[in-house]
Design a protein around this motif. Structure first.
Motif, PDB file in Angstrom:
ATOM      1  N   GLY A 139     -25.315  41.266  41.514  1.00 50.90           N
ATOM      2  CA  GLY A 139     -25.590  40.625  40.226  1.00 50.90           C
ATOM      3  C   GLY A 139     -25.510  39.116  40.266  1.00 50.90           C
ATOM      4  O   GLY A 139     -26.028  38.432  39.386  1.00 50.90           O
ATOM      5  N   GLY A 140     -24.842  38.600  41.265  1.00 54.06           N
ATOM      6  CA  GLY A 140     -24.724  37.160  41.400  1.00 54.06           C
ATOM      7  C   GLY A 140     -23.710  36.550  40.446  1.00 54.06           C
ATOM      8  O   GLY A 140     -23.119  37.231  39.590  1.00 54.06           O
ATOM      9  N   LEU A 141     -23.519  35.256  40.575  1.00 50.05           N
ATOM     10  CA  LEU A 141     -22.586  34.488  39.753  1.00 50.05           C
ATOM     11  C   LEU A 141     -23.383  33.595  38.823  1.00 50.05           C
ATOM     12  O   LEU A 141     -24.242  32.831  39.270  1.00 50.05           O
ATOM     13  CB  LEU A 141     -21.671  33.642  40.650  1.00 50.05           C
ATOM     14  CG  LEU A 141     -20.406  33.068  40.006  1.00 50.05           C
ATOM     15  CD1 LEU A 141     -19.376  34.191  39.790  1.00 50.05           C
ATOM     16  CD2 LEU A 141     -19.796  31.972  40.887  1.00 50.05           C
ATOM     17  N   THR A 142     -23.120  33.682  37.527  1.00 50.29           N
ATOM     18  CA  THR A 142     -23.889  32.896  36.562  1.00 50.29           C
ATOM     19  C   THR A 142     -23.357  31.474  36.458  1.00 50.29           C
ATOM     20  O   THR A 142     -22.228  31.171  36.873  1.00 50.29           O
ATOM     21  CB  THR A 142     -23.829  33.545  35.175  1.00 50.29           C
ATOM     22  OG1 THR A 142     -22.482  33.455  34.671  1.00 50.29           O
ATOM     23  CG2 THR A 142     -24.252  35.009  35.229  1.00 50.29           C
ATOM     24  N   GLY A 143     -24.169  30.632  35.856  1.00 54.75           N
ATOM     25  CA  GLY A 143     -23.751  29.257  35.632  1.00 54.75           C
ATOM     26  C   GLY A 143     -22.511  29.167  34.748  1.00 54.75           C
ATOM     27  O   GLY A 143     -21.648  28.318  34.957  1.00 54.75           O
ATOM     28  N   ASP A 144     -22.415  30.071  33.746  1.00 54.60           N
ATOM     29  CA  ASP A 144     -21.226  30.084  32.882  1.00 54.60           C
ATOM     30  C   ASP A 144     -19.975  30.433  33.676  1.00 54.60           C
ATOM     31  O   ASP A 144     -18.890  29.879  33.437  1.00 54.60           O
ATOM     32  CB  ASP A 144     -21.410  31.088  31.739  1.00 54.60           C
ATOM     33  CG  ASP A 144     -22.422  30.619  30.702  1.00 54.60           C
ATOM     34  OD1 ASP A 144     -22.699  29.400  30.674  1.00 54.60           O
ATOM     35  OD2 ASP A 144     -22.935  31.458  29.944  1.00 54.60           O
ATOM     36  N   GLU A 145     -20.135  31.351  34.628  1.00 57.65           N
ATOM     37  CA  GLU A 145     -18.985  31.722  35.456  1.00 57.65           C
ATOM     38  C   GLU A 145     -18.582  30.584  36.394  1.00 57.65           C
ATOM     39  O   GLU A 145     -17.388  30.384  36.669  1.00 57.65           O
ATOM     40  CB  GLU A 145     -19.317  32.989  36.245  1.00 57.65           C
ATOM     41  CG  GLU A 145     -19.387  34.232  35.353  1.00 57.65           C
ATOM     42  CD  GLU A 145     -19.961  35.437  36.061  1.00 57.65           C
ATOM     43  OE1 GLU A 145     -19.484  36.556  35.777  1.00 57.65           O
ATOM     44  OE2 GLU A 145     -20.893  35.262  36.891  1.00 57.65           O
ATOM     45  N   ALA A 203     -28.344  31.170  47.567  1.00 57.03           N
ATOM     46  CA  ALA A 203     -29.536  30.706  46.844  1.00 57.03           C
ATOM     47  C   ALA A 203     -29.267  30.735  45.348  1.00 57.03           C
ATOM     48  O   ALA A 203     -28.414  31.485  44.853  1.00 57.03           O
ATOM     49  CB  ALA A 203     -30.744  31.588  47.174  1.00 57.03           C
ATOM     50  N   ALA A 204     -30.004  29.892  44.631  1.00 58.18           N
ATOM     51  CA  ALA A 204     -29.985  29.886  43.167  1.00 58.18           C
ATOM     52  C   ALA A 204     -31.319  30.430  42.686  1.00 58.18           C
ATOM     53  O   ALA A 204     -32.382  29.973  43.132  1.00 58.18           O
ATOM     54  CB  ALA A 204     -29.759  28.472  42.645  1.00 58.18           C
ATOM     55  N   VAL A 205     -31.289  31.396  41.773  1.00 57.21           N
ATOM     56  CA  VAL A 205     -32.514  31.986  41.240  1.00 57.21           C
ATOM     57  C   VAL A 205     -32.470  31.949  39.715  1.00 57.21           C
ATOM     58  O   VAL A 205     -31.394  31.936  39.103  1.00 57.21           O
ATOM     59  CB  VAL A 205     -32.698  33.443  41.733  1.00 57.21           C
ATOM     60  CG1 VAL A 205     -32.804  33.490  43.234  1.00 57.21           C
ATOM     61  CG2 VAL A 205     -31.540  34.320  41.256  1.00 57.21           C
ATOM     62  N   GLN A 206     -33.656  31.896  39.132  1.00 56.46           N
ATOM     63  CA  GLN A 206     -33.794  31.925  37.677  1.00 56.46           C
ATOM     64  C   GLN A 206     -34.087  33.360  37.243  1.00 56.46           C
ATOM     65  O   GLN A 206     -35.002  33.992  37.763  1.00 56.46           O
ATOM     66  CB  GLN A 206     -34.925  31.005  37.230  1.00 56.46           C
ATOM     67  CG  GLN A 206     -34.709  29.530  37.566  1.00 56.46           C
ATOM     68  CD  GLN A 206     -33.557  28.938  36.774  1.00 56.46           C
ATOM     69  OE1 GLN A 206     -33.463  29.124  35.557  1.00 56.46           O
ATOM     70  NE2 GLN A 206     -32.673  28.236  37.473  1.00 56.46           N
ATOM     71  N   ARG A 246     -34.018  32.508  26.995  1.00 59.99           N
ATOM     72  CA  ARG A 246     -34.364  31.508  28.007  1.00 59.99           C
ATOM     73  C   ARG A 246     -33.843  31.981  29.364  1.00 59.99           C
ATOM     74  O   ARG A 246     -32.992  32.864  29.452  1.00 59.99           O
ATOM     75  CB  ARG A 246     -33.765  30.153  27.667  1.00 59.99           C
ATOM     76  CG  ARG A 246     -32.259  30.156  27.595  1.00 59.99           C
ATOM     77  CD  ARG A 246     -31.732  28.770  27.324  1.00 59.99           C
ATOM     78  NE  ARG A 246     -30.267  28.758  27.323  1.00 59.99           N
ATOM     79  CZ  ARG A 246     -29.541  27.654  27.189  1.00 59.99           C
ATOM     80  NH1 ARG A 246     -30.145  26.482  27.053  1.00 59.99           N
ATOM     81  NH2 ARG A 246     -28.225  27.718  27.198  1.00 59.99           N
ATOM     82  N   HIS A 247     -34.373  31.386  30.397  1.00 63.27           N
ATOM     83  CA  HIS A 247     -33.937  31.764  31.732  1.00 63.27           C
ATOM     84  C   HIS A 247     -32.552  31.156  32.023  1.00 63.27           C
ATOM     85  O   HIS A 247     -32.184  30.119  31.459  1.00 63.27           O
ATOM     86  CB  HIS A 247     -34.939  31.280  32.786  1.00 63.27           C
ATOM     87  CG  HIS A 247     -36.174  32.120  32.846  1.00 63.27           C
ATOM     88  ND1 HIS A 247     -37.152  32.077  31.871  1.00 63.27           N
ATOM     89  CD2 HIS A 247     -36.592  33.037  33.769  1.00 63.27           C
ATOM     90  CE1 HIS A 247     -38.117  32.925  32.172  1.00 63.27           C
ATOM     91  NE2 HIS A 247     -37.807  33.522  33.327  1.00 63.27           N
ATOM     92  N   LYS A 248     -31.827  31.812  32.877  1.00 60.56           N
ATOM     93  CA  LYS A 248     -30.527  31.289  33.294  1.00 60.56           C
ATOM     94  C   LYS A 248     -30.450  31.311  34.814  1.00 60.56           C
ATOM     95  O   LYS A 248     -31.149  32.079  35.485  1.00 60.56           O
ATOM     96  CB  LYS A 248     -29.385  32.104  32.692  1.00 60.56           C
ATOM     97  CG  LYS A 248     -29.353  33.580  33.111  1.00 60.56           C
ATOM     98  CD  LYS A 248     -28.183  34.292  32.446  1.00 60.56           C
ATOM     99  CE  LYS A 248     -28.127  35.765  32.873  1.00 60.56           C
ATOM    100  NZ  LYS A 248     -27.006  36.480  32.225  1.00 60.56           N
ATOM    101  N   THR A 249     -29.589  30.470  35.337  1.00 60.37           N
ATOM    102  CA  THR A 249     -29.428  30.358  36.788  1.00 60.37           C
ATOM    103  C   THR A 249     -28.339  31.302  37.266  1.00 60.37           C
ATOM    104  O   THR A 249     -27.250  31.361  36.680  1.00 60.37           O
ATOM    105  CB  THR A 249     -29.068  28.918  37.181  1.00 60.37           C
ATOM    106  OG1 THR A 249     -30.092  28.029  36.724  1.00 60.37           O
ATOM    107  CG2 THR A 249     -28.931  28.774  38.705  1.00 60.37           C
ATOM    108  N   VAL A 250     -28.645  32.010  38.344  1.00 61.74           N
ATOM    109  CA  VAL A 250     -27.659  32.913  38.964  1.00 61.74           C
ATOM    110  C   VAL A 250     -27.596  32.562  40.454  1.00 61.74           C
ATOM    111  O   VAL A 250     -28.642  32.334  41.087  1.00 61.74           O
ATOM    112  CB  VAL A 250     -28.060  34.402  38.776  1.00 61.74           C
ATOM    113  CG1 VAL A 250     -27.123  35.309  39.570  1.00 61.74           C
ATOM    114  CG2 VAL A 250     -28.043  34.772  37.320  1.00 61.74           C
ATOM    115  N   TYR A 251     -26.388  32.554  40.980  1.00 59.27           N
ATOM    116  CA  TYR A 251     -26.172  32.209  42.386  1.00 59.27           C
ATOM    117  C   TYR A 251     -25.910  33.493  43.161  1.00 59.27           C
ATOM    118  O   TYR A 251     -25.040  34.294  42.800  1.00 59.27           O
ATOM    119  CB  TYR A 251     -25.035  31.223  42.523  1.00 59.27           C
ATOM    120  CG  TYR A 251     -25.315  29.939  41.789  1.00 59.27           C
ATOM    121  CD1 TYR A 251     -26.063  28.928  42.396  1.00 59.27           C
ATOM    122  CD2 TYR A 251     -24.887  29.744  40.472  1.00 59.27           C
ATOM    123  CE1 TYR A 251     -26.362  27.763  41.716  1.00 59.27           C
ATOM    124  CE2 TYR A 251     -25.196  28.584  39.791  1.00 59.27           C
ATOM    125  CZ  TYR A 251     -25.933  27.608  40.412  1.00 59.27           C
ATOM    126  OH  TYR A 251     -26.250  26.455  39.730  1.00 59.27           O
TER     127      TYR A 251
END
Length: 435
Positions: A382-388, A415-418, A424-429
């Protein structure tokens, strides 16, 4: 403290006279260098301006020249300036171990660049207070020994800059059975009185000794033993990875005019710094320490192993180096810029140790980057979100978090993906193991 005879910058720092051949380079950190890359913040103030002015004249690594200047000047300044860290009184002493390949490290060139400048600025010190050839604890004490009445007047000037171009030999000597060298070195770093319990009863009161060592990565890895590191000798050194950053077939070196101009300023700065007593942090620097540096340094307290042992004194070194940066900027107050420079130098030292000791699989050398990488790996598919990311580093500002995530994405597998979000789109690492 004031500068009356030299041109100054807007904030009162001494400024080198312009030189028609070598203007200070606006940016001297080359991103294509092998191994870790120092943050440009390490080239702070007068020390950084000097390195920039000398950089086009030598094949030595700029960060290697900087380490030598900080180490040598910390010795020349003497035991007057100090700062309190808890209840420990720390002198302005910087010990550095420059680590680079035999043919490409240019370790000696870095030392000789600094020494040429300081020989022009303080010739008596370089002639009388610079030594090499550490062989025993007793030998080191003898260089700064107390007098023994009429029989031996002793040494009056207890400042000593030790240059060990073959530090691997010094390491081997320290491992000999019965050798007192490692123990005496630890005492010297602390600024303690030196002595050995033997028939000759050698003593040295209030010594002020700094050591700069040169070693190749292969030799360091071969000679280092866990027992030695646990003893605490090598974490007295800032490990500094160096590599040749300029090809200069002509080898012209710095013109005399440039050396003379710089030396004139250095002489004044070093003379005035010797008059300083206690050094303190400005409120802004203290706040930066509390908010940024302290928690980052405490983040890896549970770590063990060679890398942790080698960089165990990162906290006092951050403040010691900041003190030297400040003194070279003609002030007895550590500003935020000085502390940022010292913190960047400590981070580079940790990255250097990680690179040289082959510990990159277990860490990048940056505690915050390691923390973020571990969190992204733990987040799974699931990756790590920008909020996290924000919650992990909420004590940091947005610019710092942005730089941290950018450096994460430069590591293999990250990698960072949208991805689509709520409107809106969010960034996930994400992390995917290479290969």
């Amino acid at each position: 403290m004031s500068v009356e005879t030299l041109p100054s910058t807007a904030d009162g720092r001494p400024q080198a006279l312009p030189n028609p051949m070598y203007d200070p380079a606006p940016g001297i950190v080359r991103p294509d260098r092998p191994g870790p890359v120092p943050d440009p913040e390490v080239f702070c103030g007068w020390a950084g301006e000097t390195v920039a002015a000398l950089d086009p004249t030598t094949e030595a690594d700029p960060v290697g020249v900087l380490a030598n200047l900080l180490s040598a000047s910390s010795t020349i300044i003497g035991s007057g300036p100090f700062l309190w860290i808890g209840n420990d009184r720390h002198p302005a002493l910087i010990w550095a171990l420059t680590i680079g390949g035999t043919s490409v490290g240019r370790k000696g060139a870095a030392t000789n660049t600094a020494r040429r400048l300081l020989k022009a600025a303080v010739p008596d010190f370089i002639a009388s207070n610079t030594r090499s050839g550490l062989s025993s604890g007793e030998g080191l004490i003898d260089m700064v020994r107390d007098g023994n009445g009429d029989k031996d007047p002793g040494v009056t000037d207890k400042r000593l800059w030790v240059i060990e171009s073959e530090y691997g030999i010094t390491m081997a000597r320290g491992r000999r059975e019965g050798s007192s060298l490692s123990g005496i070195l630890r005492q010297a770093w602390n600024g303690e009185d030196l002595g050995v319990m033997n028939r000759d009863a050698l003593h040295a009161t209030a010594p002020h000794i700094a050591v700069i060592g040169h070693i190749s990565p292969r030799e360091l890895r071969a000679k280092m033993q866990d027992a030695e590191m646990a003893g605490g000798t090598y974490n007295r050194f800032l490990p500094v990875f160096v590599h040749r950053t300029l090809l200069d077939p002509g080898g012209r070196g710095a013109p005399d005019e440039l050396i003379d101009n710089l030396a004139s300023a250095w002489k004044t700065v070093l003379t005035d710094a010797r008059r300083v007593g206690e050094v303190q942090l400005t409120p802004e620097a203290a706040q930066f320490w509390d908010d940024e540096v302290y928690f980052a340094l405490c983040g890896n307290e549970s770590d063990d192993g060679p890398l942790a042992e080698f960089t165990a004194r990162a906290a006092p070194y951050a403040k010691r180096a900041a003190m030297v940066y400040a003194l070279l900027d003609h002030t007895d107050r550590i500003g935020e810029d000085h502390l940022r420079a010292a913190w960047a130098l400590v981070r580079y030292a940790r990255a250097s140790a990680a690179h040289v000791l082959g510990a990159m699989a277990n860490g990048t050398g940056d505690p915050d980057l390691d923390k973020l990488a571990a969190a992204v790996k733990a987040a799974g598919d699931g990756g790590l979100t920008g909020d996290e990311v924000y919650r992990l580093f909420k004590r940091r500002n947005a610019a710092y978090r942005s730089d941290l995530t950018a450096r994460l994405c430069e590591l293999p597998g990250f990698a960072a993906v949208q991805v689509p979000g709520d409107g809106r789109h969010k960034t996930v690492y994400l992390f995917a193991p290479p290969g």
